[in-house]
Design a protein around this motif. Structure first.
Motif, PDB file in Angstrom:
ATOM      1  N   SER A 276      -4.290   4.186  -3.934  1.00  0.00           N
ATOM      2  CA  SER A 276      -4.830   4.900  -5.163  1.00  0.00           C
ATOM      3  C   SER A 276      -6.037   4.400  -5.427  1.00  0.00           C
ATOM      4  N   LYS A 277      -6.472   3.225  -5.272  1.00  0.00           N
ATOM      5  CA  LYS A 277      -7.874   2.652  -5.737  1.00  0.00           C
ATOM      6  C   LYS A 277      -8.894   3.638  -5.508  1.00  0.00           C
TER       7      LYS A 277
ATOM      8  N   ARG B 184      -4.064   4.235 -11.156  1.00  0.00           N
ATOM      9  CA  ARG B 184      -3.716   2.961 -10.797  1.00  0.00           C
ATOM     10  C   ARG B 184      -2.232   2.854 -11.380  1.00  0.00           C
TER      11      ARG B 184
ATOM     12  N   HIS C  34       1.595   2.211  -9.828  1.00  0.00           N
ATOM     13  CA  HIS C  34       2.580   1.007  -9.913  1.00  0.00           C
ATOM     14  C   HIS C  34       3.913   1.607 -10.158  1.00  0.00           C
TER      15      HIS C  34
ATOM     16  N   THR D  42     -11.005   7.790  -8.263  1.00  0.00           N
ATOM     17  CA  THR D  42     -11.697   7.409  -9.425  1.00  0.00           C
ATOM     18  C   THR D  42     -12.172   8.518 -10.428  1.00  0.00           C
TER      19      THR D  42
ATOM     20  N   VAL E  72      -0.347   1.538  -4.073  1.00  0.00           N
ATOM     21  CA  VAL E  72      -1.250   0.990  -5.455  1.00  0.00           C
ATOM     22  C   VAL E  72      -2.839   0.876  -4.782  1.00  0.00           C
ATOM     23  N   ARG E  73      -2.615   0.281  -3.410  1.00  0.00           N
ATOM     24  CA  ARG E  73      -4.068   0.121  -2.631  1.00  0.00           C
ATOM     25  C   ARG E  73      -4.768   1.373  -2.175  1.00  0.00           C
TER      26      ARG E  73
ATOM     27  N   GLN F  95      -7.816   4.141 -15.577  1.00  0.00           N
ATOM     28  CA  GLN F  95      -6.714   3.291 -14.967  1.00  0.00           C
ATOM     29  C   GLN F  95      -5.417   4.167 -14.904  1.00  0.00           C
TER      30      GLN F  95
ATOM     31  N   THR G 259      -0.977  -7.441  -5.516  1.00  0.00           N
ATOM     32  CA  THR G 259      -1.390  -6.352  -5.682  1.00  0.00           C
ATOM     33  C   THR G 259      -0.123  -5.117  -6.245  1.00  0.00           C
TER      34      THR G 259
END
Length: 430
Positions: free
Chosen positions: A279-280, A135, A139, A283, A276-277, A132, A4
């Protein structure tokens, strides 16, 4: 967990790599710059502070015009040129022996670094599907923090030697990092520059309540301006760790000052591992607004915990509360950041991400400029009530942000709707 942390192949991975390399050099620079300029280059602390203030003020003014250049000429080429300029400016520090030379180098560095970052954000927006963007931005942010951490370690090694040659090595590493980052960005696909705006057919005037539909400049986009101002208030958490906390711990608590290093590492590692997790969950604009609000509530909770650390007479209790507060604020920071990224991209019109991201990103520069003075007065001299007031400011700004987002969303919807033109005969066409 490891999978991830690795960005998807293609543009996301290259963008994150460029950020990792670039910020590794910056991390080493930040650790050593003050000692180099005052002890090796022969500047006084006042000269150094004045020069950096002028440089970053100039960068603040120049960032939006440079973002506009990125939109019109293409963000990839603009980012490459500005990063190369930043690398050359850093290398020129090796030859600084007067205040004038330092001021010139610092101004070139600040303008190129700030403008290059804005162009890089426009490049990200142009190469990443809308769903995206947040996300990929997460990163990139993880690469940012990892680079700073690695760079800080390299800078620490230079401080151990504490010799002219060691400081020179740090500046060479920083210059090379900018050049390598420019090379990585140059290998990305090109993003088509914004075409010159053609004259538009007459259309119905936008509702005044919507802002300024069809604004040709970010300075005319009232919802986005208000959004950026509110976000700047939330970004006061940035100078909290390196400016306010050291003074608070040393003057108001019984905790050891070396705990600051552990707190900084906790914050940095948390962002690298979990940004990153977290931020999922973002949406769209609605979830982004919710994340900003919840993140700001956590920032406020952290402030309240910080306030109680000053009343404890136990080293262990004070230290434990400090670590709990910084952990809570780290989660709040990640949630606030994820939501703000989505808002900054989602409320910017297509083809204008350079100037819009430059304007939004200026919030970080403003927070770092006004934060030290504001936080010192609020927290160091006022004490626990200052912490409570700062937490309330975070929550109030985030609460005010939600209707502003809806205002901006209506503006973007009005711009994307087919224009209704009234013909001489009185009939409406699209």
């Amino acid at each position: 967990m490891i999978k991830t942390l690795i960005p998807p192949p293609g543009p996301p991975r290259r963008l994150a790599l460029a950020q990792l390399v670039c910020r590794t050099g910056d991390g080493a620079y930040y650790i050593c710059a003050a000692l180099f300029f005052t002890r090796i280059a022969g500047l006084s602390p006042v000269q150094m502070g004045l020069g950096l203030t002028v440089a970053w003020s100039l960068a603040l003014v120049a960032s939006v015009p440079l973002g506009h250049v990125a939109d019109r000429k293409g963000p990839r080429g603009t980012a490459v040129v500005l990063f190369v300029g930043a690398g050359l400016a850093v290398s020129s520090y090796l030859f600084v022996s007067s205040f004038t030379a330092f001021l010139v180098s610092a101004c070139v560095y600040a303008v190129c670094q700030r403008g290059g970052s804005a162009a890089q954000q426009a490049l990200l927006a142009g190469l990443t599907p809308k769903d995206q963007v947040t996300r990929v931005r997460a990163h990139v942010q993880a690469g940012y923090n990892a680079g700073l951490a690695v760079g800080a370690g390299l800078g620490g090694i230079a401080l151990l030697f504490d010799r002219r040659e060691a400081y020179y090595a740090v500046f060479v590493v920083n210059a090379l990092a900018f050049l390598v980052a420019a090379l990585v960005l140059g290998r990305l696909p090109a993003v088509a520059p914004q075409a010159a705006q053609a004259p538009q057919a007459p259309q119905a005037a936008p509702d005044a309540a919507s802002g300024s539909a069809g604004a040709s400049s970010v300075f005319k986009d009232r919802p986005y301006i208000v959004l950026s101002v509110l976000n700047t208030m939330l970004l006061l958490h940035i100078p909290l760790v390196d400016i306010a906390l050291p003074l608070w711990i040393s003057k108001h608590t019984v905790a050891p000052t070396w705990l600051l290093s552990l707190m900084f590492m906790l914050n940095t590692v948390a962002v690298v591992l979990f940004q990153v997790r977290i931020s999922k969950g973002v949406t769209g604009l609605e979830s982004a607004s919710r994340y900003v609000f919840l993140g700001s509530v956590l920032l406020a909770v952290g402030c309240v915990v910080f306030a109680f650390t000053g009343s404890s007479e136990s080293v262990w209790v004070a230290g434990g509360l400090l670590l709990i507060a910084v952990a809570v604020q780290a989660v709040g920071e990640m949630m606030q950041a994820a939501g703000s990224w989505e808002l900054s991209f989602g409320l910017a019109p297509e083809g204008k991400h350079g100037q819009y991201q430059a304007f939004f990103g200026n919030g970080t520069t403003v927070a770092e400029m006004i934060g030290p003075l504001a936080l010192t007065g609020l927290i160091v001299y006022w004490g626990a009530p200052g912490w409570i007031l700062l937490g309330g400011l975070f929550v109030a700004a985030a609460a005010a942000l939600r209707p502003v987002v809806r205002w901006g969303a209506r503006l973007r919807a009005a711009e994307s709707a087919p224009a209704r033109v009234t013909t001489p005969g009185g009939s409406a066409t699209t």
